[in-house]
Design an enzyme around this catalytic site. Structure first.
Site, PDB file in Angstrom:
ATOM      1  N   LYS A   1       0.823  -1.215   0.000  1.00  0.00           N
ATOM      2  CA  LYS A   1       0.000   0.000   0.000  1.00  0.00           C
ATOM      3  C   LYS A   1       0.857   1.264   0.000  1.00  0.00           C
ATOM      4  O   LYS A   1       0.460   2.286  -0.556  1.00  0.00           O
ATOM      5  CB  LYS A   1      -0.897   0.010   1.229  1.00  0.00           C
ATOM      6  CG  LYS A   1      -1.966  -1.073   1.172  1.00  0.00           C
ATOM      7  CD  LYS A   1      -2.955  -0.900   2.284  1.00  0.00           C
ATOM      8  CE  LYS A   1      -3.992  -2.007   2.225  1.00  0.00           C
ATOM      9  NZ  LYS A   1      -4.709  -2.150   3.475  1.00  0.00           N
TER      10      LYS A   1
ATOM     11  N   MET B   1      -3.384 -17.569  -8.800  1.00  0.00           N
ATOM     12  CA  MET B   1      -3.072 -16.140  -8.859  1.00  0.00           C
ATOM     13  C   MET B   1      -2.411 -15.824 -10.206  1.00  0.00           C
ATOM     14  O   MET B   1      -2.378 -16.679 -11.090  1.00  0.00           O
ATOM     15  CB  MET B   1      -2.160 -15.762  -7.703  1.00  0.00           C
ATOM     16  CG  MET B   1      -2.874 -15.645  -6.373  1.00  0.00           C
ATOM     17  SD  MET B   1      -1.750 -14.997  -5.107  1.00  0.00           S
ATOM     18  CE  MET B   1      -2.916 -14.547  -3.829  1.00  0.00           C
ATOM     19  N   GLY B   2      -1.876 -14.630 -10.331  1.00  0.00           N
ATOM     20  CA  GLY B   2      -1.191 -14.247 -11.563  1.00  0.00           C
ATOM     21  C   GLY B   2      -1.637 -12.926 -12.141  1.00  0.00           C
ATOM     22  O   GLY B   2      -1.123 -12.469 -13.143  1.00  0.00           O
ATOM     23  N   ARG B   3      -2.687 -12.343 -11.529  1.00  0.00           N
ATOM     24  CA  ARG B   3      -3.249 -11.080 -12.013  1.00  0.00           C
ATOM     25  C   ARG B   3      -3.600 -11.161 -13.505  1.00  0.00           C
ATOM     26  O   ARG B   3      -4.286 -12.075 -13.902  1.00  0.00           O
ATOM     27  CB  ARG B   3      -2.309  -9.908 -11.716  1.00  0.00           C
ATOM     28  CG  ARG B   3      -2.150  -9.660 -10.236  1.00  0.00           C
ATOM     29  CD  ARG B   3      -1.573  -8.308  -9.982  1.00  0.00           C
ATOM     30  NE  ARG B   3      -0.314  -8.155 -10.723  1.00  0.00           N
ATOM     31  CZ  ARG B   3       0.362  -7.037 -10.787  1.00  0.00           C
ATOM     32  NH1 ARG B   3      -0.069  -5.972 -10.155  1.00  0.00           N
ATOM     33  NH2 ARG B   3       1.486  -6.964 -11.458  1.00  0.00           N
TER      34      ARG B   3
ATOM     35  N   ASP C   1       3.959 -13.847 -10.176  1.00  0.00           N
ATOM     36  CA  ASP C   1       3.176 -13.729 -11.418  1.00  0.00           C
ATOM     37  C   ASP C   1       4.041 -13.828 -12.678  1.00  0.00           C
ATOM     38  O   ASP C   1       3.521 -14.061 -13.763  1.00  0.00           O
ATOM     39  CB  ASP C   1       2.432 -12.383 -11.460  1.00  0.00           C
ATOM     40  CG  ASP C   1       1.531 -12.174 -10.260  1.00  0.00           C
ATOM     41  OD1 ASP C   1       1.126 -13.175  -9.634  1.00  0.00           O
ATOM     42  OD2 ASP C   1       1.243 -11.005  -9.930  1.00  0.00           O
TER      43      ASP C   1
ATOM     44  N   THR D   1       8.232 -11.505  -8.333  1.00  0.00           N
ATOM     45  CA  THR D   1       6.785 -11.733  -8.335  1.00  0.00           C
ATOM     46  C   THR D   1       6.503 -13.175  -8.703  1.00  0.00           C
ATOM     47  O   THR D   1       7.144 -13.722  -9.607  1.00  0.00           O
ATOM     48  CB  THR D   1       6.018 -10.822  -9.316  1.00  0.00           C
ATOM     49  OG1 THR D   1       4.667 -11.301  -9.404  1.00  0.00           O
ATOM     50  CG2 THR D   1       6.585 -10.782 -10.699  1.00  0.00           C
TER      51      THR D   1
ATOM     52  N   GLN E   1      -0.035 -19.915  -2.537  1.00  0.00           N
ATOM     53  CA  GLN E   1       0.907 -19.872  -3.668  1.00  0.00           C
ATOM     54  C   GLN E   1       2.093 -18.950  -3.408  1.00  0.00           C
ATOM     55  O   GLN E   1       3.104 -19.004  -4.093  1.00  0.00           O
ATOM     56  CB  GLN E   1       0.188 -19.368  -4.933  1.00  0.00           C
ATOM     57  CG  GLN E   1      -0.890 -20.298  -5.414  1.00  0.00           C
ATOM     58  CD  GLN E   1      -1.875 -19.608  -6.335  1.00  0.00           C
ATOM     59  OE1 GLN E   1      -1.716 -19.615  -7.544  1.00  0.00           O
ATOM     60  NE2 GLN E   1      -2.901 -18.997  -5.784  1.00  0.00           N
TER      61      GLN E   1
ATOM     62  N   GLY F   1       4.785  -2.633  -9.320  1.00  0.00           N
ATOM     63  CA  GLY F   1       4.454  -1.435  -8.527  1.00  0.00           C
ATOM     64  C   GLY F   1       5.699  -0.834  -7.900  1.00  0.00           C
ATOM     65  O   GLY F   1       5.912   0.392  -7.934  1.00  0.00           O
TER      66      GLY F   1
ATOM     67  N   ARG G   1     -17.104 -28.314  -8.929  1.00  0.00           N
ATOM     68  CA  ARG G   1     -16.596 -27.710  -7.690  1.00  0.00           C
ATOM     69  C   ARG G   1     -15.455 -26.741  -7.992  1.00  0.00           C
ATOM     70  O   ARG G   1     -14.700 -26.952  -8.945  1.00  0.00           O
ATOM     71  CB  ARG G   1     -16.086 -28.803  -6.736  1.00  0.00           C
ATOM     72  CG  ARG G   1     -17.171 -29.657  -6.135  1.00  0.00           C
ATOM     73  CD  ARG G   1     -18.052 -28.834  -5.197  1.00  0.00           C
ATOM     74  NE  ARG G   1     -19.019 -29.670  -4.516  1.00  0.00           N
ATOM     75  CZ  ARG G   1     -18.808 -30.229  -3.314  1.00  0.00           C
ATOM     76  NH1 ARG G   1     -17.670 -30.046  -2.678  1.00  0.00           N
ATOM     77  NH2 ARG G   1     -19.738 -30.973  -2.765  1.00  0.00           N
TER      78      ARG G   1
HETATM   79  O1  F6P Z   1       1.241  -9.967  -7.540  1.00  0.00           O
HETATM   80  C1  F6P Z   1       1.242 -11.066  -6.694  1.00  0.00           C
HETATM   81  C2  F6P Z   1      -0.152 -11.425  -6.256  1.00  0.00           C
HETATM   82  O2  F6P Z   1      -0.076 -12.574  -5.439  1.00  0.00           O
HETATM   83  C3  F6P Z   1      -1.149 -11.638  -7.408  1.00  0.00           C
HETATM   84  O3  F6P Z   1      -0.995 -12.865  -8.041  1.00  0.00           O
HETATM   85  C4  F6P Z   1      -2.448 -11.445  -6.675  1.00  0.00           C
HETATM   86  O4  F6P Z   1      -3.467 -11.056  -7.553  1.00  0.00           O
HETATM   87  C5  F6P Z   1      -2.131 -10.360  -5.690  1.00  0.00           C
HETATM   88  O5  F6P Z   1      -0.730 -10.378  -5.497  1.00  0.00           O
HETATM   89  C6  F6P Z   1      -2.837 -10.501  -4.371  1.00  0.00           C
HETATM   90  O6  F6P Z   1      -2.499  -9.420  -3.577  1.00  0.00           O
HETATM   91  P1  F6P Z   1      -2.909  -9.311  -2.040  1.00  0.00           P
HETATM   92  O7  F6P Z   1      -1.934 -10.140  -1.256  1.00  0.00           O
HETATM   93  O8  F6P Z   1      -2.805  -7.881  -1.735  1.00  0.00           O
HETATM   94  O9  F6P Z   1      -4.296  -9.847  -1.918  1.00  0.00           O
END
Ligand code: F6P
Length: 351
Positions: free
Chosen positions: A75, A172-174, A130, A128, A276, A107, A268
């Site tokens: 943040k 995850m992976g955005r 990601d 990352t 992860q 970021g 499911r």
């Molecule tokens: O960028 C890494 C990541 O784990 C993404 O894959 C995921 O969308 C995001 O961070 C989750 O962030 P937070 O921990 O703030 O929920």
């Protein structure tokens, strides 16, 4: 020399390996004093800076630990207003830091680049799970995340098989599908759905129906940023005080609701979430993180600032932060793994 080190953004396996390698390399090669900044850029944004000296003993024994011993924040953004920027830069000056090593994702690289425009001397280290940082083929943490998801897919397969279910696993992976693609292939998913290829619900249902007749179970691996054709991203929440306010999550449940009416078998959904990101880095990530940490120290000692370390193929290198900021690296349409998936009969949700 006094060099600051911080970890920013979401944590990821291998951060401690970088902290250790940067510190040992600087201590050993130029006798620099290494100052760890706590909780990412948040450690530079309060009334007084929050720091601790990193000596040899403090970074010994952390190579294999998950998380970050320095703490992190996704943040804190010193660029959010002029007063925050000034305060962070003033703290850097008061601490007598000659340069800052910022270990983080896109970021953090954006912030590092922004601060470099204000005169801060920075070296970036890409991290990352990601694997979506431009200019870097592999970021550490990714291999560990892929291993975790692969193991989860294997476990999901045996329970799905036992109950003749369609099992959806969300990774995850955005906005990039690297984790879903590599883990999906490694974990024998029957369908892999990525943010880069909008899926057809009917095409996915057709795969499941065909398998209902023969194997009687289906495993679907879906990246959190995937969406149906004509559909929208599934947003879990907005964190307005974060530099990247959108948190994705929940697409597995959306897909479950889309598929269930079209299928005889039960569907499911499992969301793997932060499992992860946690835990010890794989040997590959430990080595990569160690290389990156050492490479960052070399750039500092050579006076090459405002760059991010990289590894392409086996070659360590670096790219200007300006080329990295404000971008993300997606799975390209002609990536060989997409071809491999299609050719061995893994559905990518295409009609
Ligand atoms: O960028 C890494 C990541 O784990 C993404 O894959 C995921 O969308 C995001 O961070 C989750 O962030 P937070 O921990 O703030 O929920």
């Amino acid at each position: 020399m006094r060099i600051g080190v911080l970890t920013g953004g979401g944590d990821c396996p291998g951060l401690n390996a970088v902290i250790r390698a940067v510190t040992k390399s600087l201590l050993r090669q130029c006798g620099a004093e290494v100052i760890g900044i706590e909780d990412g850029f948040a450690g530079l944004m309060g009334e007084t800076p929050r720091v601790r000296t990193l000596d040899w003993d403090r970074v010994s024994g952390i190579l294999m630990q998950g998380g970050t011993v320095l703490g992190t924040s996704n943040k804190a953004n010193p660029l959010r207003d002029a007063a925050s920027t000034e305060r962070a830069l003033a703290h850097v000056q008061a601490l007598g830091l000659d340069a800052l090593v910022a270990i983080g994702g896109d970021g953090t690289m954006e912030i590092a680049h922004g601060l470099s425009l204000h005169g801060l001397r920075v070296v970036g280290v890409p991290k990352t799970i990601d694997n979506d940082i431009v200019g870097c083929e592999r970021s550490f943490g990714f291999d560990t995340a892929v291993a975790t998801v692969t193991e989860a897919l294997e476990r999901i397969q045996t329970t799905g098989q036992s109950h003749s279910r369609v099992m959806i696993v969300e990774t995850m992976g955005r906005y990039a599908g690297w984790i879903a693609l590599e883990a999906g292939l490694a974990g024998a998913a029957d369908v892999i759905l990525l943010p880069e290829i909008d899926y057809s619900v009917e095409a996915v249902a057709a795969v499941c129906r065909a398998r209902e007749q023969r194997q009687r179970y289906t495993v679907i691996c879906i990246g959190e940023g995937a969406k149906a054709r004509g559909g929208a991203l599934t947003v879990l929440r907005r964190l307005d005080d974060s530099p990247d306010p959108i948190r994705l999550g929940g697409v597995a449940q959306v897909l479950r609701e889309q598929l269930q009416p079209l299928l005889a078998s039960e569907v499911r959904a499992t969301v793997l979430g932060h499992v992860q990101r946690g835990g010890a880095p794989t040997p590959f990530d430990r080595v990569l993180a160690t290389q990156f940490g050492n490479q960052a120290a070399q750039l500092v000692m050579q006076g090459e600032f405002n760059r991010m370390v990289t590894l392409n193929g086996e070659q360590p290198g670096s790219v200007p932060l300006a080329e990295v900021a404000h971008q993300s690296r997606k799975v390209p349409a002609d990536h060989p793994l997409l071809r491999t998936a299609r050719q061995i009969g893994v559905s990518l949700g295409e009609p």
